[in-house]
Design a protein around this motif. Structure first.
Motif, short mmCIF file in Angstrom:
data_model
loop_
_atom_site.label_atom_id
_atom_site.label_comp_id
_atom_site.label_asym_id
_atom_site.label_seq_id
_atom_site.Cartn_x
_atom_site.Cartn_y
_atom_site.Cartn_z
N LEU A 185 45.67 29.09 34.75
CA LEU A 185 46.68 29.98 34.18
C LEU A 185 48.06 29.33 34.25
CD1 LEU A 185 47.23 32.85 33.02
CD2 LEU A 185 47.73 33.55 35.39
N LEU A 186 48.63 29.03 33.09
CA LEU A 186 49.93 28.37 33.04
C LEU A 186 51.09 29.35 33.10
CD1 LEU A 186 49.42 25.66 30.26
CD2 LEU A 186 48.86 25.56 32.70
N ALA A 232 50.13 26.18 24.32
CA ALA A 232 49.86 25.94 25.73
C ALA A 232 49.12 24.63 26.00
CB ALA A 232 49.07 27.12 26.32
N PRO A 233 48.11 24.26 25.20
CA PRO A 233 47.41 23.01 25.51
C PRO A 233 48.31 21.79 25.49
CG PRO A 233 46.10 24.35 24.01
CD PRO A 233 47.46 24.99 24.09
N GLN A 234 49.31 21.79 24.63
CA GLN A 234 50.16 20.61 24.51
C GLN A 234 51.12 20.44 25.68
OE1 GLN A 234 52.03 20.17 20.73
NE2 GLN A 234 53.25 18.42 21.33
N ALA A 256 45.47 20.53 20.92
CA ALA A 256 46.49 19.96 21.81
C ALA A 256 47.64 19.35 21.04
CB ALA A 256 45.85 18.92 22.73
N SER A 257 47.46 19.09 19.76
CA SER A 257 48.54 18.50 18.95
C SER A 257 49.13 19.53 18.00
CB SER A 257 48.01 17.30 18.16
OG SER A 257 46.95 17.69 17.28
#
Length: 431
Positions: A157-158, A119-121, A395-396
């Motif tokens: 919230l994605l 999700a962070p990426q 994130a990576s």
């Protein structure tokens, strides 16, 4: 040997599906997987052509999975008359490659699937759903809190979660019984695991199939050392003695013990699952979402067990996935209503019954037990969830995972060092 009351296993009656093992394996991983699954579920192009035609992009590993996703897509049409959902799919690895290119181009399907680990990426691809929950009649307390929060990035919230679960041991119960081995129980150890793997390695079958993804090694590292891949500060931290010693043991299952097959040079992340389902390996690590494929292809009784306990006890990770609204969607409100249906109580109950998801909605989790003749497997799930940690990532993470997958093959096969693997993975910390 008859299972004692303490045995934490599930039993699936031997089952032959119309889909042959060969056709399943052609739809999961390896060269041609994207083409095979495109044929199963449609292409993976961009956004829909009209405001009432939605496209939905999701990974799949078999035609059974595709059929399940199309079934819940029809629920959207039933709830929103005049709206059609075109299902698009790709194999697991190909899905993330495609999504990466979509992020670069600014065009994507209207409805996107997202794993909490990644999700962070991909946060920039999604319309946050927080402001839409009240209008959709959705309350966060109906979902497992860890996965609901796991699909948030910077507090937004994605995606709404559809599944949740711990990584556990899938084992060939028939092979254990034929070998006269006690079935894995809560509290079994890594020594017990290796002893069983030795006894089960016979006649062209291995006791275990190692995984070339970081997902497969992490439960053993956690159980032996208590060390995750990402520290509490959110930084990647694998180039250390905890990871080094555990991965050297893990590689030794192939190179020293000979209880696990050499990893294929192609490096397919689906190899462990495929080899287990084909009966070529008696144990493999996987998640409850893979039950649908075990039901479809295994011609032996399948059991599940907690991760074997190491020096730090039995600890595994939990994660899950959900569906969200793309920033490319021409009608975000319609797309949000579609997501609400795809993660609604009816869809969750159906996916649980099929064995495709251990539902993220707490009230629907019973469907996973009721629909799959799972015996006393509830104790395995309860124990594993209780003895788990949320899977922290960076994130990576796609780059971290890809690097690990690429260099794990030579490291675990004895053609390179574990130190080289870990240093290359750690180099992705700043990517």
């Amino acid at each position: 040997m008859e299972a004692s009351p303490m045995v934490r296993s599930l039993t699936l009656a031997p089952h032959r599906a119309a889909l042959s093992r060969r056709s399943l394996l052609s739809c999961a991983g390896g060269a041609g997987a994207l083409a095979a699954l495109t044929a199963c579920g449609g292409d993976s192009g961009g956004s829909s052509g009209s405001d009432t035609d939605l496209t939905w992009f999701m990974w799949s590993a078999s035609t059974e999975e595709v059929d399940a996703w199309k079934h819940v897509a029809q629920m959207v049409t039933d709830a929103e008359p005049g709206t059609t959902v075109t299902f698009q799919t790709a194999a697991w690895n190909d899905y993330w490659t495609k999504l990466t290119s979509q992020a670069a181009s600014g065009a994507s399907a209207d409805l996107l699937s997202m794993q909490s680990l990644r999700a962070p990426q991909f946060a920039e691809l999604f319309v946050p759903l927080d402001d839409k929950l009240e209008a959709l009649g959705i309350s966060s307390d109906t979902f497992e809190s860890s996965i609901f929060d796991g699909l948030k990035v910077d507090g937004k919230l994605l995606a709404l979660p559809y599944d949740f679960g711990p990584y556990i041991v899938f084992y060939n119960k028939t092979a254990f019984q034929e070998a006269g081995l006690p079935l894995p129980v809560e509290g079994w150890t890594t020594d017990d695991f290796v002893t069983a793997a030795r006894a089960l390695t016979t006649s062209g079958r291995y006791g275990f199939f190692a995984n070339n993804t970081i997902d497969g090694a992490l439960p053993f590292v956690l159980s032996e050392t208590g060390r995750a891949a990402v520290d509490e500060g959110g930084e990647l931290d694998v180039e250390n003695d905890a990871w080094r010693s555990t991965l050297e043991w893990y590689a030794g299952l192939i190179t020293r013990e000979g209880v696990a097959a050499p990893l294929p040079s192609g490096g397919s992340s689906a190899a462990a699952t495929n080899q287990f389902l084909a009966g070529n390996a008696a144990m493999s690590l996987d998640g409850p979402w893979s039950l649908i494929n075990a039901k479809a292809t295994a011609d032996f009784e399948v059991g599940i067990a907690p991760v074997p306990a190491g020096s730090s006890g039995s600890t595994t990770w939990t994660a899950g996935s959900g569906f969200g609204v793309s920033r490319s969607a021409p009608d975000p409100d319609l797309a949000a209503r579609a997501v609400a249906v795809l993660t609604g109580a009816d869809a969750e109950a159906y996916l649980g019954e099929q064995g495709r998801a251990f539902p993220a909605r707490v009230a629907q989790q019973q469907s996973w037990y009721d629909g799959n003749d799972l015996g006393d497997a509830r104790t395995v799930m309860d124990y594993s969830i209780e003895n788990s940690v949320p899977y922290r990532t960076t994130a990576s993470w796609t780059q971290v995972n890809d690097t690990y997958t690429r260099y794990a093959v030579p490291a675990f096969n004895g053609d390179a060092s574990v130190d080289e693997l870990l240093s290359r993975v750690q180099a992705q910390a700043g990517s």
